[in-house]
Design a protein around this motif. Structure first.
Motif, mmCIF file in Angstrom:
data_model
loop_
_atom_site.group_PDB
_atom_site.id
_atom_site.type_symbol
_atom_site.label_atom_id
_atom_site.label_comp_id
_atom_site.label_asym_id
_atom_site.label_seq_id
_atom_site.Cartn_x
_atom_site.Cartn_y
_atom_site.Cartn_z
ATOM 1 N N SER A 199 6.553 -0.184 0.659
ATOM 2 C CA SER A 199 5.384 -0.649 -0.105
ATOM 3 C C SER A 199 5.674 -1.923 -0.883
ATOM 4 C CB SER A 199 4.863 0.457 -1.021
ATOM 5 O OG SER A 199 5.811 0.819 -1.985
ATOM 6 N N LYS A 200 6.947 -2.178 -1.200
ATOM 7 C CA LYS A 200 7.272 -3.410 -1.940
ATOM 8 C C LYS A 200 6.857 -4.651 -1.138
ATOM 9 C CE LYS A 200 10.924 -5.816 -4.386
ATOM 10 N NZ LYS A 200 12.104 -5.634 -5.208
ATOM 11 N N GLU A 201 7.107 -4.587 0.159
ATOM 12 C CA GLU A 201 6.725 -5.708 1.036
ATOM 13 C C GLU A 201 5.218 -5.984 0.915
ATOM 14 O OE1 GLU A 201 4.387 -6.648 4.169
ATOM 15 O OE2 GLU A 201 5.283 -4.755 4.781
ATOM 16 N N GLN B 256 0.748 3.808 -0.565
ATOM 17 C CA GLN B 256 1.566 5.040 -0.544
ATOM 18 C C GLN B 256 2.924 4.736 0.063
ATOM 19 O OE1 GLN B 256 0.251 7.491 -2.040
ATOM 20 N NE2 GLN B 256 -1.938 7.033 -1.960
ATOM 21 N N SER B 257 3.929 5.468 -0.411
ATOM 22 C CA SER B 257 5.289 5.240 0.091
ATOM 23 C C SER B 257 5.979 6.563 0.360
ATOM 24 C CB SER B 257 6.086 4.461 -0.950
ATOM 25 O OG SER B 257 7.441 4.398 -0.556
ATOM 26 N N LEU B 258 6.803 6.576 1.404
ATOM 27 C CA LEU B 258 7.576 7.778 1.732
ATOM 28 C C LEU B 258 8.961 7.735 1.087
ATOM 29 C CD1 LEU B 258 6.503 9.902 4.053
ATOM 30 C CD2 LEU B 258 5.246 7.791 3.741
ATOM 31 N N SER B 259 9.288 6.608 0.442
ATOM 32 C CA SER B 259 10.648 6.411 -0.084
ATOM 33 C C SER B 259 11.065 7.514 -1.033
ATOM 34 C CB SER B 259 10.752 5.074 -0.819
ATOM 35 O OG SER B 259 10.572 4.017 0.072
ATOM 36 N N LYS B 260 10.208 7.833 -1.991
ATOM 37 C CA LYS B 260 10.571 8.787 -3.040
ATOM 38 C C LYS B 260 10.272 10.212 -2.582
ATOM 39 C CE LYS B 260 10.746 4.909 -5.427
ATOM 40 N NZ LYS B 260 11.879 4.240 -6.005
ATOM 41 N N ARG B 261 9.084 10.399 -1.982
ATOM 42 C CA ARG B 261 8.645 11.726 -1.566
ATOM 43 C C ARG B 261 9.612 12.363 -0.582
ATOM 44 N NH1 ARG B 261 6.206 13.672 3.095
ATOM 45 N NH2 ARG B 261 4.633 15.296 2.765
ATOM 46 N N LEU C 275 9.881 9.380 -11.347
ATOM 47 C CA LEU C 275 11.289 9.801 -11.298
ATOM 48 C C LEU C 275 12.060 9.255 -12.485
ATOM 49 C CD1 LEU C 275 11.989 9.354 -7.464
ATOM 50 C CD2 LEU C 275 11.450 11.450 -8.721
ATOM 51 N N TYR C 276 11.351 9.051 -13.616
ATOM 52 C CA TYR C 276 11.978 8.414 -14.777
ATOM 53 C C TYR C 276 11.645 9.139 -16.074
ATOM 54 C CZ TYR C 276 11.753 4.949 -11.108
ATOM 55 O OH TYR C 276 11.830 4.328 -9.891
ATOM 56 N N LEU C 277 12.589 8.997 -17.029
ATOM 57 C CA LEU C 277 12.303 9.374 -18.409
ATOM 58 C C LEU C 277 12.171 8.075 -19.185
ATOM 59 C CD1 LEU C 277 14.970 12.219 -18.822
ATOM 60 C CD2 LEU C 277 12.494 12.505 -18.491
HETATM 61 C C1 LIG Z 1 5.890 1.487 -8.708
HETATM 62 C C2 LIG Z 1 6.611 1.191 -7.458
HETATM 63 N N1 LIG Z 1 5.936 0.695 -6.423
HETATM 64 C C3 LIG Z 1 6.542 0.414 -5.261
HETATM 65 C C4 LIG Z 1 7.894 0.620 -5.091
HETATM 66 C C5 LIG Z 1 8.531 0.234 -3.783
HETATM 67 O O1 LIG Z 1 8.815 1.302 -2.990
HETATM 68 P P1 LIG Z 1 9.126 1.132 -1.430
HETATM 69 O O2 LIG Z 1 9.194 -0.344 -1.132
HETATM 70 O O3 LIG Z 1 10.427 1.803 -1.225
HETATM 71 O O4 LIG Z 1 8.008 1.786 -0.692
HETATM 72 C C6 LIG Z 1 8.650 1.149 -6.128
HETATM 73 C C7 LIG Z 1 10.091 1.358 -5.967
HETATM 74 O O5 LIG Z 1 10.810 1.745 -6.850
HETATM 75 C C8 LIG Z 1 7.986 1.446 -7.350
HETATM 76 O O6 LIG Z 1 8.631 1.958 -8.384
#
Ligand SMILES: Cc1ncc(COP(=O)(O)O)c(C=O)c1O
Length: 378
Positions: A109-111, A233-238, A320-322
């Motif tokens: 999703s960053k891209e 939406q992102s699968l990175s964290k989930r 995923l943060y405090l």
């Molecule tokens: C708020 C938020 N958006 C997007 C991202 C990017 O996630 P990714 O590029 O892994 O999908 C992060 C990554 O930490 C994030 O904290």
């Protein structure tokens, strides 16, 4: 010997795009990282939110089974993948009225966040609103497009100026705050009235502890009308999939079609095996429950230990943060923790309002979380 008649080799340096981008001073953290690394028990790095637990076996298998992939993937993505994304949003978050044509896979999703303003043609005449405390890439994307940004959580305070794009992020990085339905409804209504595009970054939807986040595409928020709305939406964290770069954008089919038309020309295709792996991840909720339990345990014990050593934890209902404070400048807190071998991110990285907070990621192994607990209790 260089040719003295040739134009200066520095022509590009004078217009270097990197100069337009915000200064994101992770370098300032280096000295604290070194101090934390010098701890006899090694560093406990709570400064970044990168997953550390294994990629689920079901997803690894799907990737391996799809390894034979000689042809180019399509930018639009496999239909089965897009349908899995629609089904996931419906099953887990009650989003109705989406079709596969309203979904587009992206390469993390960053891209997308960094390139969306450029891909939608924003420029110097456009104003982009980002949250007061925010993931820095919203600003990066706006600046890359040459657009102006304003950091504000109160749209009503913006005055009459035309706004082109509003970013929301719930649950929030860095604060873990969850925006309630009523708030989301007001933002949707404001954007509709003003003709602004609303893009909601929802990458922490499945990382909820004390509040249930709601997607901007939910009918309670948008009355079933996705016009002018996008959810990222992102699968990175989930799914512990940050290394696979699997994410997608969904919402207004006209906006999704425009992004597709642009991205096709840029070669922004999610690799075929990753598409298959992402589909497997979206179709499986078992690994999500397992991962949720791991994080919940680490979160509870770290929260307690930070509170017992004099911190106040604000928000942090999800993500995923405090979001922690000792009521002092954030760099003092970063220093205090680094002497105990613990590295955290200064709140200032995310906006001025973070000057007295630090962001503590609980994406660490149980062993490292235990080490942090012992040091905080000592
Ligand atoms: C708020 C938020 N958006 C997007 C991202 C990017 O996630 P990714 O590029 O892994 O999908 C992060 C990554 O930490 C994030 O904290």
């Amino acid at each position: 010997m260089s040719d003295p008649a040739a134009p200066s080799t520095a022509w590009w340096a004078a217009r270097a795009v990197s100069r337009r981008l915000p200064d994101f001073p992770w370098d300032h953290l280096t000295a604290y990282g070194e101090r934390a690394r010098a701890h006899p028990g090694g560093i406990v790095d709570l400064s970044v939110g990168t997953p550390v637990d294994p990629t689920p076996a079901v997803v690894q298998k799907a990737l391996a089974d799809a390894a034979d992939s000689p042809g180019y993937p399509l930018t639009v993505g496999r239909l089965e993948l897009r349908q899995a994304a629609v089904d996931w949003l419906a099953r887990r978050f009650g989003v109705t009225g989406l079709g596969a044509a309203a979904v587009l896979p992206v390469i993390g999703s960053k891209e997308l966040i960094a390139s969306l303003p450029t891909q939608l043609g924003l420029g110097a005449d456009d104003l982009v609103v980002v949250p007061e405390l925010a993931y820095p890439t919203y600003e990066v994307g706006a600046r890359l497009a040459g657009a102006r940004t304003v950091a504000s959580d109160s749209l009503t305070s913006l005055g009459p100026e035309r706004v082109s794009l509003v970013w929301l992020n719930s649950p929030s990085n860095p604060t873990g705050r969850v925006l309630p339905v009523e708030h989301l409804r007001k933002v949707v209504a404001w954007c509709r009235e003003r003709g602004a595009l609303l893009v909601s970054d929802e990458c922490y939807l499945e990382c909820a502890w004390e509040e249930q986040p709601v997607s901007v595409l939910h009918p309670d928020v948008c009355d079933g009308d996705h016009t002018g709305l996008l959810a990222v939406q992102s699968l990175s964290k989930r799914s512990n999939l940050a290394g696979y770069r699997c994410a997608f954008v969904a919402g207004d089919p006209a906006l999704v079609a425009e992004l597709l038309a642009v991205r096709k020309n840029l070669g922004l295709q999610l690799p075929g095996p990753q598409q298959v792996a992402m589909q497997a991840a979206l179709e499986d909720d078992v690994h999500v429950a397992e991962q949720h339990e791991r994080y919940a345990g680490r979160r509870t014990s770290l929260k307690q230990a930070f509170e017992q050593s004099g911190f106040r934890i604000d928000h942090s209902e999800a993500s995923l943060y405090l979001w922690a404070t000792r009521g002092e400048p954030c760099w003092d807190t970063v220093g205090w923790l680094s002497e105990r071998g613990i590295l955290v991110a200064p709140g200032e990285f995310y906006g001025k309002a973070g000057a007295e907070h630090v962001r503590v990621a609980f994406t660490v192994t149980d062993e490292r979380a235990e080490a942090a607990l012992a040091r905080l209790r000592a």
